[in-house]
Design an enzyme around this catalytic site. Structure first.
Site, PDB file in Angstrom:
ATOM      1  N   SER A   1     -55.275 -19.896 -14.023  1.00 51.60           N
ATOM      2  CA  SER A   1     -53.963 -20.497 -14.275  1.00 51.60           C
ATOM      3  C   SER A   1     -52.819 -19.902 -13.462  1.00 51.60           C
ATOM      4  CB  SER A   1     -53.608 -20.415 -15.760  1.00 51.60           C
ATOM      5  OG  SER A   1     -53.232 -19.101 -16.112  1.00 51.60           O
TER       6      SER A   1
ATOM      7  N   LYS B   1     -48.828 -14.839 -17.550  1.00 51.72           N
ATOM      8  CA  LYS B   1     -48.029 -16.025 -17.196  1.00 51.72           C
ATOM      9  C   LYS B   1     -46.677 -15.572 -16.658  1.00 51.72           C
ATOM     10  CE  LYS B   1     -50.657 -19.424 -18.856  1.00 51.72           C
ATOM     11  NZ  LYS B   1     -51.936 -18.737 -18.755  1.00 51.72           N
TER      12      LYS B   1
END
Length: 151
Positions: free
Chosen positions: A72, A109
Site C-alpha cells: 500500500s 501510512k
C-alpha cells in the site's frame, strides 16, 4: 467496521533496536556527487567518513526497525520486505509517513490531519485510505525516517 489485513499494509512488530555495544563502522564519503543524469567526471577524494548508525539513527534510544509486509505504500518508495527506520521521539506531522496502531492493528501510512480529522493515506491507488473515527482506538507509534531496500 473491522479492518482486515488486506486493507492495512501490516508491519511485523519485531522491534529491533541497536545494541548499545554494537560496533560503529564509518564508511568513506566522497567529495564528488554521482549524477542521475549525464555522466560527469569523478573526483575520488574522500571528503569525510559517515557512520550509518549516526546518520540514520539520530535518536538511537527511541528508534527501531520494522519490516514491511504489503504494497500500500509503493508510491512513497516503501516496498514489501523493506526495513523502516522509525523514530518515536519525533512529533508526527501531517504529510509524514508514520507507524500507527488502529484498533489494535499496526499499519504504515501517510498521516493527513485537517483540523480534528485524521486520515491514514495509502500511497497506492489499489488501496483505500483510512479515515480514523473518534470511536476507534488510535495511536501513532512513530515517524518513519528512512527506508532500506535492496535494488
Amino acid at each position: 467496521m473491522a479492518l482486515d489485513s488486506t486493507t492495512l499494509a501490516k508491519v511485523e512488530l519485531t522491534v529491533m533496536q541497536p545494541h548499545p555495544d554494537a560496533p560503529k563502522s564509518a564508511l568513506p564519503l566522497f567529495l564528488s556527487k554521482v549524477t542521475a543524469g549525464l555522466p560527469a567526471q569523478v573526483d575520488d577524494t574522500v571528503h569525510d567518513y559517515v557512520d550509518l548508525n549516526d546518520y540514520c539513527l539520530p535518536h538511537p534510544e527511541s528508534s527501531f526497525l520494522l519490516r514491511v509486509s504489503g504494497q500500500s505504500m509503493l508510491g512513497a518508495g516503501i516496498h514489501d520486505g523493506d526495513l523502516l527506520v522509525v523514530d518515536r521521539s519525533s512529533k508526527p506531522k501531517s504529510g509524514q509517513v508514520v507507524i500507527a496502531a488502529l484498533d489494535g492493528e499496526f499499519t504504515v501510512k501517510r498521516l493527513a490531519r485537517q483540523g480534528q480529522a485524521v486520515q491514514l493515506v495509502a500511497e497506492n491507488p489499489e488501496y483505500p485510505s483510512i479515515k480514523v473515527r473518534p470511536d476507534q482506538m488510535f495511536m501513532i507509534w512513530g515517524v518513519v525516517t528512512f527506508v532500506v531496500h535492496r535494488l
